[in-house]
Design an enzyme around this catalytic site. Structure first.
Site, mmCIF file in Angstrom:
data_model
loop_
_atom_site.group_PDB
_atom_site.id
_atom_site.type_symbol
_atom_site.label_atom_id
_atom_site.label_comp_id
_atom_site.label_asym_id
_atom_site.label_seq_id
_atom_site.Cartn_x
_atom_site.Cartn_y
_atom_site.Cartn_z
ATOM 1 N N ASP A 23 0.834 -1.217 0.000
ATOM 2 C CA ASP A 23 0.000 0.000 0.000
ATOM 3 C C ASP A 23 0.864 1.260 0.000
ATOM 4 O OD1 ASP A 23 -2.374 1.411 0.002
ATOM 5 O OD2 ASP A 23 -2.628 1.339 2.183
ATOM 6 N N HIS A 40 2.074 3.455 -8.982
ATOM 7 C CA HIS A 40 1.873 2.018 -9.240
ATOM 8 C C HIS A 40 3.061 1.472 -10.047
ATOM 9 C CE1 HIS A 40 -2.003 2.321 -7.485
ATOM 10 N NE2 HIS A 40 -2.566 2.994 -8.466
ATOM 11 N N GLU A 70 -12.398 -4.680 -3.543
ATOM 12 C CA GLU A 70 -12.923 -3.319 -3.335
ATOM 13 C C GLU A 70 -12.246 -2.302 -4.252
ATOM 14 O OE1 GLU A 70 -12.102 -5.452 -0.824
ATOM 15 O OE2 GLU A 70 -14.219 -5.904 -0.437
ATOM 16 N N LEU A 134 11.065 -20.393 -4.674
ATOM 17 C CA LEU A 134 10.036 -19.596 -3.992
ATOM 18 C C LEU A 134 8.672 -19.778 -4.647
ATOM 19 C CD1 LEU A 134 9.516 -17.189 -1.895
ATOM 20 C CD2 LEU A 134 9.646 -15.714 -3.916
ATOM 21 N N ILE A 198 -6.536 -4.844 7.773
ATOM 22 C CA ILE A 198 -6.379 -6.023 6.919
ATOM 23 C C ILE A 198 -6.953 -5.782 5.518
ATOM 24 C CG2 ILE A 198 -6.959 -8.502 6.715
ATOM 25 C CD1 ILE A 198 -5.122 -8.013 9.074
ATOM 26 N N SER A 199 -7.911 -4.839 5.419
ATOM 27 C CA SER A 199 -8.537 -4.505 4.124
ATOM 28 C C SER A 199 -8.995 -5.734 3.332
ATOM 29 C CB SER A 199 -7.584 -3.649 3.263
ATOM 30 O OG SER A 199 -7.296 -2.428 3.905
#
Ligand code: IPE
Ligand code: IPE
Ligand code: MG
Length: 252
Positions: A23, A40, A70, A134, A198-199
């Site tokens: 974020d 971004h 969202e 990974l 936590i969104s």
């Protein structure tokens, strides 16, 4: 279990699974009088650095929150730009990830993504499916509540078809239906950008994650901050409801 007990036998005190809420891109751009999309774009470099750092430290699973259920509420122009950026980043980064033995998986509501992006996602997953390094999960159009509802729908379908008995549903059978089914729960959640929430990220899976928040905005986040989060994690005593004394006794 104790502070010094390894989570992963090979790497003492290194979380097996790290989840990240990336974020702060918009604010990073705003601070520089740039349009949000510049933030971004700048964030892609942080993704690269975090993937490399996580792999180098022996983290086995890394799950990145790139776009939430969202986030569809954002202006159409920003949503469109983000979707183009995902496509571009995949085109540019997938062969390097593959070379580095990374196995990619996408979680989220794929039906809402356009065909070109879906094709690229499937291609990236197929290309890297046999990699053994990974394991990188990218959450796009993902919501924790959506994930739980989908799992419930899937379990209900199995009950209706007679494949399983309703009485046999337990945490294990339920969590296997979630998007991260088969992957251990995150041990550590990192959130950049200063918010401490936590969104609607991995609501079920984060039940016992250690939480680490930083004011650093995602495009400024890199190796040093990731290592600070790992250091914080290594000092935690994970009690899972036990007392500290119980854990000390097991250690002796
Ligand atoms: C995170 O950065 C990226 C996405 C949610 C897609 P933001 O775009 O939320 O950045 P801020 O929170 O507005 O600074
Ligand atoms: C969370 O960030 C989602 C992602 C990082 C993809 P948001 O910026 O959307 O979260 P809120 O709206 O501030 O809670
Ligand atoms: Mg935000």
């Amino acid at each position: 279990m104790s502070e010094s007990e390894p989570t992963s036998p090979a790497r003492p005190n290194i979380p097996r699974h790290v989840a990240v809420i990336m974020d702060g891109n918009g604010r990073w751009a705003k601070n520089r009088s740039l349009p949000r999309h510049a933030g971004h774009r700048a964030g892609v470099k942080s993704v690269r650095e975090v993937v490399e750092t996580a792999a180098r430290h022996g983290v086995e699973y890394l799950t990145l929150f790139a776009f939430s259920s969202e986030n569809w509420r954002r202006p159409e122009e920003e949503v469109g730009m983000l979707m183009s950026l995902f496509l571009e980043a995949l085109r540019r980064e997938v062969s390097e990830l593959d070379k580095n033995n990374v196995r990619l998986k996408f979680i989220g509501e794929r039906e809402r993504l356009d065909r070109k992006l879906n094709d690229k996602i499937r291609g990236a997953e197929d290309l890297t499916a046999d990699n053994t390094g990974l394991r990188l999960q990218v959450a796009v159009a993902y919501g924790g509540r959506w994930d739980i509802v989908e799992a419930a729908r899937s379990v209900a379908g199995k009950v209706v078809s007679g494949e399983i008995d309703a009485d046999a549903i337990d945490e294990g059978t339920f969590s296997a239906e979630l998007q991260l089914g088969g992957i251990p729960d995150p041990d550590l959640l990192i959130r950049t950008g200063g918010e401490q929430r936590i969104s609607n990220f991995l609501l079920w899976n984060l039940a016992y994650a250690e939480l680490w928040f930083t004011d650093v905005l995602w495009p400024d986040f890199g190796e040093a901050e990731f290592e600070s989060a790992l250091a914080y994690y290594s000092r935690r005593q994970r009690r899972y409801g036990h007392t500290g004394e119980q854990l000390e006794a097991v250690k002796c």
